[in-house]
Design a protein around this motif. Structure first.
Motif, mmCIF file in Angstrom:
data_model
loop_
_atom_site.group_PDB
_atom_site.id
_atom_site.type_symbol
_atom_site.label_atom_id
_atom_site.label_comp_id
_atom_site.label_asym_id
_atom_site.label_seq_id
_atom_site.Cartn_x
_atom_site.Cartn_y
_atom_site.Cartn_z
ATOM 1 N N PHE A 280 0.846 -1.191 0.000
ATOM 2 C CA PHE A 280 0.000 0.000 0.000
ATOM 3 C C PHE A 280 0.884 1.244 0.000
ATOM 4 C CE2 PHE A 280 -2.750 3.224 1.995
ATOM 5 C CZ PHE A 280 -3.887 3.090 1.220
ATOM 6 N N ILE A 281 0.753 2.064 -1.063
ATOM 7 C CA ILE A 281 1.572 3.272 -1.166
ATOM 8 C C ILE A 281 0.772 4.421 -0.557
ATOM 9 C CG2 ILE A 281 2.872 4.761 -2.724
ATOM 10 C CD1 ILE A 281 2.789 2.472 -4.776
ATOM 11 N N GLU A 282 1.087 4.721 0.679
ATOM 12 C CA GLU A 282 0.245 5.672 1.404
ATOM 13 C C GLU A 282 0.293 7.061 0.774
ATOM 14 O OE1 GLU A 282 0.977 5.692 5.599
ATOM 15 O OE2 GLU A 282 -1.042 6.403 6.044
ATOM 16 N N SER A 283 1.440 7.455 0.225
ATOM 17 C CA SER A 283 1.533 8.796 -0.357
ATOM 18 C C SER A 283 0.590 8.938 -1.553
ATOM 19 C CB SER A 283 2.969 9.103 -0.766
ATOM 20 O OG SER A 283 3.389 8.173 -1.734
ATOM 21 N N LEU A 284 0.411 7.851 -2.310
ATOM 22 C CA LEU A 284 -0.520 7.891 -3.447
ATOM 23 C C LEU A 284 -1.954 8.049 -2.940
ATOM 24 C CD1 LEU A 284 -1.432 7.563 -6.379
ATOM 25 C CD2 LEU A 284 -1.182 5.078 -6.113
ATOM 26 N N ALA A 285 -2.300 7.256 -1.941
ATOM 27 C CA ALA A 285 -3.657 7.332 -1.396
ATOM 28 C C ALA A 285 -3.929 8.716 -0.803
ATOM 29 C CB ALA A 285 -3.852 6.259 -0.335
ATOM 30 N N ARG A 286 -2.943 9.265 -0.100
ATOM 31 C CA ARG A 286 -3.129 10.581 0.503
ATOM 32 C C ARG A 286 -3.269 11.665 -0.557
ATOM 33 N NH1 ARG A 286 1.660 9.967 4.901
ATOM 34 N NH2 ARG A 286 0.382 9.486 6.723
ATOM 35 N N GLY A 287 -2.467 11.553 -1.608
ATOM 36 C CA GLY A 287 -2.516 12.562 -2.662
ATOM 37 C C GLY A 287 -3.874 12.584 -3.338
ATOM 38 N N LEU A 288 -4.375 11.411 -3.711
ATOM 39 C CA LEU A 288 -5.669 11.355 -4.392
ATOM 40 C C LEU A 288 -6.777 11.808 -3.440
ATOM 41 C CD1 LEU A 288 -5.166 8.035 -6.384
ATOM 42 C CD2 LEU A 288 -5.146 10.364 -7.289
ATOM 43 N N THR A 289 -6.625 11.467 -2.172
ATOM 44 C CA THR A 289 -7.576 11.882 -1.151
ATOM 45 C C THR A 289 -7.698 13.407 -1.072
ATOM 46 O OG1 THR A 289 -7.275 9.918 0.174
ATOM 47 C CG2 THR A 289 -7.853 11.900 1.368
ATOM 48 N N VAL A 290 -6.575 14.071 -1.250
ATOM 49 C CA VAL A 290 -6.563 15.534 -1.185
ATOM 50 C C VAL A 290 -7.514 16.127 -2.229
ATOM 51 C CG1 VAL A 290 -5.093 17.490 -1.836
ATOM 52 C CG2 VAL A 290 -4.359 15.924 -0.035
ATOM 53 N N LEU A 291 -7.588 15.497 -3.405
ATOM 54 C CA LEU A 291 -8.461 16.038 -4.464
ATOM 55 C C LEU A 291 -9.938 15.997 -4.054
ATOM 56 C CD1 LEU A 291 -6.791 14.534 -7.660
ATOM 57 C CD2 LEU A 291 -6.624 16.883 -6.802
ATOM 58 N N THR A 292 -10.301 15.030 -3.199
ATOM 59 C CA THR A 292 -11.715 14.916 -2.818
ATOM 60 C C THR A 292 -12.110 15.964 -1.775
ATOM 61 O OG1 THR A 292 -11.317 13.294 -1.053
ATOM 62 C CG2 THR A 292 -11.702 12.420 -3.259
ATOM 63 N N ALA A 293 -11.144 16.741 -1.306
ATOM 64 C CA ALA A 293 -11.477 17.823 -0.360
ATOM 65 C C ALA A 293 -12.207 18.959 -1.069
ATOM 66 C CB ALA A 293 -10.204 18.351 0.296
ATOM 67 N N PHE A 294 -12.066 19.032 -2.418
ATOM 68 C CA PHE A 294 -12.703 20.109 -3.176
ATOM 69 C C PHE A 294 -14.124 19.700 -3.551
ATOM 70 C CE2 PHE A 294 -8.138 20.404 -3.761
ATOM 71 C CZ PHE A 294 -7.913 21.744 -3.475
ATOM 72 N N GLY A 295 -14.967 20.690 -3.823
ATOM 73 C CA GLY A 295 -16.343 20.385 -4.196
ATOM 74 C C GLY A 295 -17.135 21.674 -4.336
ATOM 75 N N GLU A 296 -18.455 21.549 -4.410
ATOM 76 C CA GLU A 296 -19.283 22.753 -4.547
ATOM 77 C C GLU A 296 -19.064 23.668 -3.338
ATOM 78 O OE1 GLU A 296 -23.454 22.261 -5.421
ATOM 79 O OE2 GLU A 296 -23.867 24.365 -4.964
ATOM 80 N N GLY A 297 -18.810 24.943 -3.615
ATOM 81 C CA GLY A 297 -18.559 25.890 -2.532
ATOM 82 C C GLY A 297 -17.207 25.677 -1.871
#
Ligand code: PHB
Length: 510
Positions: A280-297
């Motif tokens: 499990f490459i945690e840095s990859l999971a964390r990086g992609l996770t960061v993108l889901t912080a964005f959204g409407e508003g």
């Protein structure tokens, strides 16, 4: 960065590649490819189908986060769809992506004889109608980058969505002139720059009270229906009216409703690391996770806001954001240091996944179910008359005596469990209350079927998932106690994928 490279290659290949093909396409070592795919599989972004690595609808949450943050699809798609209906031609919305254009919406009329692009496809600006409009706002740096790219890639090999440029047919590149003309006239034309026959006309949609182009609306046609000349006389006025209405919609749009960010993602990645260890490459999971912080508003977030939304330590969130800025997936504002996702986020799986259908979404889940309960599993929809059901996907088992159903089979709705579930939306009776139907079929002696509804994002029943078995194998009580929970889990998985895919695209039900 290696994980993102794997996602790019899978996207360009249409969503499926074997690990060895991934190894060749990325130049990564096999062990790295395996760790990346194990990490993506754990995140639910790919699944392993025999030998192949396959992108899943879940991955669309990244593109959805960008499109929700951008807000333009939510505000403008309906007008684009209405224009497409009115003209009976394809209509698209595109944003500028460096020296290219990228589609954020497609209202496509299916036609023979022309290529049609998908949400997320990237085209070289100079071969499109929207390109010159965006180029009116390019800086010197943008033009320099464009010249460099043209010199390095004269045949557009870096744009897999378009056919290679025919160099002899376009000896003179008049993009700068077309840009000057677009600046004067505020519309632009593509007269078969992508392929013979394909013509398009474009008008920019501007943000309220600024000259800034939000996106460009295009009408796309074919020379068998409209000459390029014809487009500017027959269709430009209607396109302009639609754009005026779109600009009014942008002006009058209510403030965005800030979406609730996902929570506890950092806990999840840490637990996955514990469990899978080196794979499990945690840095990859964390990086992609960061993108889901964005959204409407939540279009522009500070480092602190990203850290809070994801549960990551600030230093970790910062590393991910800097890496993604380097990859062009986020940009940082020079004035207030906030981060914003870019159109390039759509290059992470969106084009192939935006062309899925409910049967394709359901298939792997039906196969898992069939393997688990050792009975055949199906998906069915109601035919337009409402009198019959039609099977649209199926996973059979190796049993000799399994129900005689294939994709395409029709049956009278009332006599089947899927039919009763599909009709429960309109005729509320026991089935709607209990949430399933169990039927000893009159159609085939000894056949018993159990079905549950599949709901769309608005809660309507759009399909039924079912298990069919020989009556001798399970009593009614066993069906409810043993098969129903597994069937319900399958239905929930199908619904989760459907809702993810249908956020910004039309998912065909058949
Ligand atoms: C499209 O929406 O498919 C499209 C738009 C503009 C072009 C070409 C194609 O120039």
């Amino acid at each position: 960065m290696r994980g993102v490279a794997v996602l790019h290659r899978l996207t360009e290949a249409g969503g499926t590649l074997s690990p060895s093909a991934l190894e060749r396409a990325t130049g990564l070592a096999r062990s790295t490819v395996d760790r990346v795919t194990a990490t993506l599989a754990r995140m639910g972004y790919v699944r392993l189908d025999g030998r192949d690595v396959v992108l899943t609808p879940r991955l669309m949450e990244l593109g959805n986060a960008y499109l929700a943050a951008l807000r333009l699809p939510a505000l403008l798609n309906a007008r684009a769809d209405a224009l497409a209906d009115e003209l009976d031609e394809s209509v698209s919305l595109a944003v500028g992506d460096r020296d290219g254009i990228r589609f954020i919406h497609q209202a496509t009329r299916r036609r023979a004889m022309s290529l049609s692009f998908r949400i997320g496809d990237l085209l070289p600006a100079e071969r499109t109608a929207p390109g010159p409009l965006f180029a009116t706002q390019w800086t010197d740096g943008d033009w320099r980058r464009w010249h460099e790219r043209r010199a390095a890639d004269p045949e557009d090999r870096g744009f897999p969505a378009v056919p290679p440029r025919n160099l002899s047919a376009q000896a003179v590149d008049d993009f700068e002139q077309r840009t000057a003309q677009a600046a004067r006239e505020d519309w632009s034309l593509d007269d078969q720059l992508i392929e013979p026959g394909l013509v398009a006309i474009s008008v920019p949609v501007r943000y309220p009270d600024t000259a800034r182009i939000a996106c460009v609306a295009s009408v796309v046609s074919h020379t068998s229906r409209h000459s390029a000349e014809d487009l500017s006389t027959a269709l430009l006025p209607r396109l302009r009216e639609t754009v005026t209405a779109m600009e009014r919609d942008l002006r009058e749009a209510p403030a965005p409703q800030p979406a609730t960010p996902p929570s506890d993602l950092a806990t999840w990645t840490a637990a996955s690391k514990q469990e899978l260890g080196r794979d499990f490459i945690e840095s990859l999971a964390r990086g992609l996770t960061v993108l889901t912080a964005f959204g409407e508003g939540r279009a522009a977030l500070t480092l602190a806001e990203v850290a809070k939304a994801t549960g990551l330590a600030r230093a970790t969130a910062r590393r991910a954001l800097i890496t993604y800025e380097h990859l062009g997936l986020v940009t940082q504002s020079a004035t207030n240091r906030t981060f914003t996702p870019t159109p390039r986020v759509l290059s992470l799986g969106f084009p192939p996944l935006s062309r899925t259908s409910l049967p394709r979404i359901a298939q792997p889940h039906l196969e898992d179910l069939a393997a688990e309960v050792n009975e055949s599993a199906s998906l069915a929809v109601l035919t337009p008359s409402g009198e019959e059901i039609q099977y649209t996907a199926r996973a059979a088992t190796a049993r000799i005596m399994s129900a005689n159903i294939t994709v395409g089979t029709r049956q009278p709705a009332r006599a089947t469990a899927p039919g009763q579930v599909l009709l429960s939306d309109t005729t509320p009776e026991a089935v709607a209350a209990q949430g399933y139907a169990l039927v000893d079929e009159e159609l085939e002696q000894g056949l018993r079927s159990l079905a549950v509804p599949i709901h769309d994002r608005t809660g309507h029943v759009v399909a039924a998932a079912s298990v069919a078995m020989h009556a001798a194998r399970h009593t009614h009580e066993q069906c409810v106690a043993e098969l129903l929970p597994a069937l319900r889990t399958t239905a929930t998985r199908i619904e989760t994928d459907l809702h993810m895919a249908a956020h910004f695209t039309q998912v065909p039900l058949t």
